[in-house]
Design a protein around this motif. Structure first.
Motif, PDB file in Angstrom:
ATOM      1  N   GLY A  40      51.288 130.663  21.668  1.00  0.00           N
ATOM      2  CA  GLY A  40      50.052 129.977  21.395  1.00  0.00           C
ATOM      3  C   GLY A  40      50.589 129.787  19.426  1.00  0.00           C
ATOM      4  N   ILE A  41      51.114 130.663  19.333  1.00  0.00           N
ATOM      5  CA  ILE A  41      51.405 130.919  17.570  1.00  0.00           C
ATOM      6  C   ILE A  41      52.157 128.971  17.907  1.00  0.00           C
ATOM      7  CG2 ILE A  41      53.618 131.412  16.011  1.00  0.00           C
ATOM      8  CD1 ILE A  41      50.820 134.172  16.539  1.00  0.00           C
ATOM      9  N   LYS A  42      52.636 128.731  18.480  1.00  0.00           N
ATOM     10  CA  LYS A  42      53.718 127.685  18.280  1.00  0.00           C
ATOM     11  C   LYS A  42      52.288 126.297  17.902  1.00  0.00           C
ATOM     12  CE  LYS A  42      58.174 128.419  21.009  1.00  0.00           C
ATOM     13  NZ  LYS A  42      58.831 127.206  21.831  1.00  0.00           N
ATOM     14  N   HIS A  43      51.267 125.786  18.959  1.00  0.00           N
ATOM     15  CA  HIS A  43      50.159 126.273  18.253  1.00  0.00           C
ATOM     16  C   HIS A  43      49.789 125.627  17.609  1.00  0.00           C
ATOM     17  CE1 HIS A  43      49.432 123.927  23.144  1.00  0.00           C
ATOM     18  NE2 HIS A  43      50.096 124.531  23.357  1.00  0.00           N
ATOM     19  N   LEU A  44      49.154 127.045  17.172  1.00  0.00           N
ATOM     20  CA  LEU A  44      48.265 127.364  15.590  1.00  0.00           C
ATOM     21  C   LEU A  44      49.431 126.662  14.617  1.00  0.00           C
ATOM     22  CD1 LEU A  44      48.139 130.754  16.060  1.00  0.00           C
ATOM     23  CD2 LEU A  44      46.139 128.725  15.805  1.00  0.00           C
ATOM     24  N   ASP A  45      51.318 126.601  14.890  1.00  0.00           N
ATOM     25  CA  ASP A  45      51.684 125.924  13.538  1.00  0.00           C
ATOM     26  C   ASP A  45      51.692 124.775  13.735  1.00  0.00           C
ATOM     27  OD1 ASP A  45      52.734 128.381  12.597  1.00  0.00           O
ATOM     28  OD2 ASP A  45      54.133 128.885  13.885  1.00  0.00           O
ATOM     29  N   GLY A  46      51.605 124.478  15.032  1.00  0.00           N
ATOM     30  CA  GLY A  46      51.460 122.238  14.856  1.00  0.00           C
ATOM     31  C   GLY A  46      49.891 121.990  14.959  1.00  0.00           C
ATOM     32  N   ILE A  47      48.939 122.741  14.817  1.00  0.00           N
ATOM     33  CA  ILE A  47      48.047 122.323  14.497  1.00  0.00           C
ATOM     34  C   ILE A  47      47.819 122.520  12.760  1.00  0.00           C
ATOM     35  CG2 ILE A  47      45.552 122.912  13.798  1.00  0.00           C
ATOM     36  CD1 ILE A  47      45.750 123.897  17.649  1.00  0.00           C
TER      37      ILE A  47
ATOM     38  N   VAL B 135      38.837 123.769  23.343  1.00  0.00           N
ATOM     39  CA  VAL B 135      39.608 125.285  23.305  1.00  0.00           C
ATOM     40  C   VAL B 135      40.983 124.262  24.328  1.00  0.00           C
ATOM     41  CG1 VAL B 135      40.191 127.651  25.398  1.00  0.00           C
ATOM     42  CG2 VAL B 135      38.048 126.468  24.423  1.00  0.00           C
ATOM     43  N   ILE B 136      42.251 125.507  23.296  1.00  0.00           N
ATOM     44  CA  ILE B 136      43.221 124.487  24.136  1.00  0.00           C
ATOM     45  C   ILE B 136      44.089 126.449  24.467  1.00  0.00           C
ATOM     46  CG2 ILE B 136      45.682 125.499  23.981  1.00  0.00           C
ATOM     47  CD1 ILE B 136      45.016 123.642  20.779  1.00  0.00           C
ATOM     48  N   LEU B 137      44.441 127.084  25.919  1.00  0.00           N
ATOM     49  CA  LEU B 137      44.594 127.869  26.855  1.00  0.00           C
ATOM     50  C   LEU B 137      46.048 127.835  27.028  1.00  0.00           C
ATOM     51  CD1 LEU B 137      42.253 127.306  29.176  1.00  0.00           C
ATOM     52  CD2 LEU B 137      41.755 128.964  27.519  1.00  0.00           C
ATOM     53  N   CYS B 138      46.111 129.190  25.812  1.00  0.00           N
ATOM     54  CA  CYS B 138      47.978 129.297  26.342  1.00  0.00           C
ATOM     55  C   CYS B 138      47.677 130.890  27.110  1.00  0.00           C
ATOM     56  CB  CYS B 138      48.643 129.418  24.958  1.00  0.00           C
ATOM     57  SG  CYS B 138      48.292 127.957  23.804  1.00  0.00           S
ATOM     58  N   THR B 139      47.281 130.868  28.208  1.00  0.00           N
ATOM     59  CA  THR B 139      46.899 132.117  28.475  1.00  0.00           C
ATOM     60  C   THR B 139      48.774 132.397  30.092  1.00  0.00           C
ATOM     61  OG1 THR B 139      45.364 131.239  29.621  1.00  0.00           O
ATOM     62  CG2 THR B 139      44.696 132.482  27.910  1.00  0.00           C
ATOM     63  N   PRO B 140      48.176 133.495  30.576  1.00  0.00           N
ATOM     64  CA  PRO B 140      48.678 133.277  31.711  1.00  0.00           C
ATOM     65  C   PRO B 140      48.982 132.700  33.005  1.00  0.00           C
ATOM     66  CG  PRO B 140      48.455 135.846  31.536  1.00  0.00           C
ATOM     67  CD  PRO B 140      47.788 134.942  30.339  1.00  0.00           C
ATOM     68  N   THR B 141      50.269 131.451  33.948  1.00  0.00           N
ATOM     69  CA  THR B 141      50.026 130.670  34.467  1.00  0.00           C
ATOM     70  C   THR B 141      48.391 130.908  35.824  1.00  0.00           C
ATOM     71  OG1 THR B 141      51.972 130.736  33.922  1.00  0.00           O
ATOM     72  CG2 THR B 141      51.083 130.377  36.059  1.00  0.00           C
ATOM     73  N   GLN B 142      47.827 132.162  36.043  1.00  0.00           N
ATOM     74  CA  GLN B 142      47.594 133.062  36.986  1.00  0.00           C
ATOM     75  C   GLN B 142      45.893 132.781  36.824  1.00  0.00           C
ATOM     76  OE1 GLN B 142      50.006 134.762  36.057  1.00  0.00           O
ATOM     77  NE2 GLN B 142      51.198 134.722  38.235  1.00  0.00           N
TER      78      GLN B 142
ATOM     79  N   MET C 205      58.871 115.733  14.648  1.00  0.00           N
ATOM     80  CA  MET C 205      59.253 115.737  15.058  1.00  0.00           C
ATOM     81  C   MET C 205      59.356 116.951  16.490  1.00  0.00           C
ATOM     82  SD  MET C 205      62.404 114.234  15.821  1.00  0.00           S
ATOM     83  CE  MET C 205      63.683 115.287  15.479  1.00  0.00           C
ATOM     84  N   ASN C 206      58.062 117.625  16.566  1.00  0.00           N
ATOM     85  CA  ASN C 206      57.840 118.446  17.259  1.00  0.00           C
ATOM     86  C   ASN C 206      56.541 118.675  18.324  1.00  0.00           C
ATOM     87  OD1 ASN C 206      56.060 120.963  18.216  1.00  0.00           O
ATOM     88  ND2 ASN C 206      56.471 122.248  15.739  1.00  0.00           N
ATOM     89  N   GLY C 207      57.462 118.043  19.775  1.00  0.00           N
ATOM     90  CA  GLY C 207      56.257 117.955  20.526  1.00  0.00           C
ATOM     91  C   GLY C 207      55.043 119.335  20.896  1.00  0.00           C
ATOM     92  N   ILE C 208      55.036 120.075  21.029  1.00  0.00           N
ATOM     93  CA  ILE C 208      53.586 120.747  20.750  1.00  0.00           C
ATOM     94  C   ILE C 208      52.844 119.821  19.652  1.00  0.00           C
ATOM     95  CG2 ILE C 208      52.720 122.753  20.599  1.00  0.00           C
ATOM     96  CD1 ILE C 208      55.150 122.546  22.398  1.00  0.00           C
ATOM     97  N   GLU C 209      53.345 119.902  18.116  1.00  0.00           N
ATOM     98  CA  GLU C 209      52.177 119.869  17.625  1.00  0.00           C
ATOM     99  C   GLU C 209      51.957 118.233  17.783  1.00  0.00           C
ATOM    100  OE1 GLU C 209      52.517 117.065  12.976  1.00  0.00           O
ATOM    101  OE2 GLU C 209      53.587 118.574  13.731  1.00  0.00           O
ATOM    102  N   LEU C 210      52.794 117.401  18.848  1.00  0.00           N
ATOM    103  CA  LEU C 210      53.119 116.081  18.995  1.00  0.00           C
ATOM    104  C   LEU C 210      51.531 115.800  20.262  1.00  0.00           C
ATOM    105  CD1 LEU C 210      56.602 114.104  18.599  1.00  0.00           C
ATOM    106  CD2 LEU C 210      53.854 114.000  17.209  1.00  0.00           C
ATOM    107  N   GLN C 211      51.819 116.780  21.032  1.00  0.00           N
ATOM    108  CA  GLN C 211      50.692 117.319  22.135  1.00  0.00           C
ATOM    109  C   GLN C 211      49.774 117.007  22.195  1.00  0.00           C
ATOM    110  OE1 GLN C 211      52.759 119.510  25.047  1.00  0.00           O
ATOM    111  NE2 GLN C 211      50.855 121.044  24.689  1.00  0.00           N
ATOM    112  N   ASP C 212      49.206 118.297  20.708  1.00  0.00           N
ATOM    113  CA  ASP C 212      47.950 118.518  20.254  1.00  0.00           C
ATOM    114  C   ASP C 212      47.565 117.156  19.557  1.00  0.00           C
ATOM    115  OD1 ASP C 212      48.346 121.092  21.033  1.00  0.00           O
ATOM    116  OD2 ASP C 212      48.911 121.656  19.291  1.00  0.00           O
ATOM    117  N   ARG C 213      48.287 116.745  19.129  1.00  0.00           N
ATOM    118  CA  ARG C 213      47.507 115.826  18.217  1.00  0.00           C
ATOM    119  C   ARG C 213      47.268 114.613  18.777  1.00  0.00           C
ATOM    120  NH1 ARG C 213      49.141 113.695  12.647  1.00  0.00           N
ATOM    121  NH2 ARG C 213      50.071 115.150  12.148  1.00  0.00           N
ATOM    122  N   GLU C 214      47.983 114.248  20.741  1.00  0.00           N
ATOM    123  CA  GLU C 214      47.049 113.180  21.617  1.00  0.00           C
ATOM    124  C   GLU C 214      46.190 113.768  21.943  1.00  0.00           C
ATOM    125  OE1 GLU C 214      46.928 110.391  24.850  1.00  0.00           O
ATOM    126  OE2 GLU C 214      47.745 110.378  22.648  1.00  0.00           O
TER     127      GLU C 214
END
Length: 320
Positions: free
Chosen positions: A17-24, A71-78, A276-285
């Motif tokens: 979740g922190i990686k997404h917050l940094d990318g956003i 919504v972005i979900l960074c929760t447990p797989t289940q 160069m950040n894959g997570i940021e690029l994913q969020d941009r898409e």
């Protein structure tokens, strides 16, 4: 949505979740307005750091906010399938971290609801967005490179239930339904051809975690390309996933956002995309697809075949 700020709720204030917050933070026209996580005090700390006004331990509280668009979900797989469905039922666009679900049935239900609602629903298959893999994809699309074999190692040291920050997890990670999903999807995406053969064997089941700690997977695409994937939670050494693309004109080594030739010469991928950040690029898409009213790369429909393969492999392993 072309001009207005996209207002986002993020569920899961852990390592990813922190990686997404940094990318956003680097994306214009997007604001995280709500943060959901199970530990209220820790969630408040993260929210204060990132200037997020609304904090809760319940996803439903955030879904009830009329200003939330996505919504972005960074929760447990289940929880992934059930929560993705809840988001779309509330009229929210959703990006769920990989894996889409921990069962084929769950994945199919998410895809069916996306088709019914027309909302943007995307899964975090980050390898499609890492500049290293994008570079290879561009070579393939240009007809300059074709995969003969992918050799992939996914290695971690996880003999206890800890996350990437060294904190105890509330759930158990899985080599097949999480980590193999990255490579199964990427192989078919890069080969431009569906997986038609898949085999798997697994090692010992951990006495406490109840999961296989080592696994080996073989894949073949319809066009003849093959993939060999080794996965382990027992590896005490370099950690992460390392890809060797063996092709008809070159060999490439991809390590997250970095790329090398087969002779370990570094390739400059800094101009492949805007970051160069894959997570940021994913969020941009994800946000671009919402603004443009289109299907995103790594939409839930696009990645569904991956979960069919994982299901088939699980059936093999259970039978064995």
């Amino acid at each position: 949505m072309t001009d207005k700020t996209i207002k986002v709720a993020l569920a899961g204030a852990g390592a990813f979740g922190i990686k997404h917050l940094d990318g956003i933070k680097n994306i214009d026209g997007v604001e995280v307005v709500s943060l959901i996580s199970r530990d209220l005090d820790k969630t408040k700390e993260v929210a204060a750091k990132y200037g997020i006004g609304h904090v809760t331990t319940e996803l439903a509280d955030s879904l009830a906010l009329p200003e939330v668009d996505a919504v972005i979900l960074c929760t447990p797989t289940q929880m992934h399938a059930e929560q993705s469905i809840a988001c779309m039922k509330a009229g929210k666009h959703v990006q769920v971290e990989i894996p889409l679900a921990d069962s084929l049935k769950g994945a199919q239900e998410v895809v069916a609801l996306q088709k019914e609602t027309g909302l943007v629903a995307m899964c975090g298959h980050t390898r499609r967005f890492n500049p290293s893999h994008q570079y290879v994809h561009h070579k393939i699309k240009a007809g300059e490179f074709n995969i003969q074999q992918m050799d992939v190692q996914t290695y971690f040291f996880r003999r206890t239930n800890m996350n990437a920050l060294g904190q105890p997890r509330s759930w158990t990670d899985h080599l097949l339904w999480h980590h193999a999903a990255h490579t199964v999807d990427l192989f078919a995406y890069q080969a431009g051809s569906p997986v038609v053969k898949a085999n798997a064997i697994q090692g010992h089941i951990h006495k406490d975690l109840g999961i296989a700690m080592d696994m080996s997977i073989q894949l073949q695409a319809a066009n003849g390309a093959i993939c060999t994937l080794s996965l382990s939670f027992n590896n005490d050494g370099p950690l992460g996933t390392f890809f060797r693309y063996i092709g008809d004109t070159a060999t490439y080594l991809a390590r997250y956002d970095d790329l090398f030739t087969g002779k370990e010469e570094k390739i400059d991928v800094s101009q492949v995309d805007v970051s160069m950040n894959g997570i940021e690029l994913q969020d941009r898409e994800f946000f671009a697809a919402i603004r443009e009213g289109r299907e995103p790369n790594a939409s839930v429909a696009q990645v569904l075949p991956c979960y069919q393969v994982l299901h088939d492999l699980e059936q093999q392993l259970n039978a064995g």
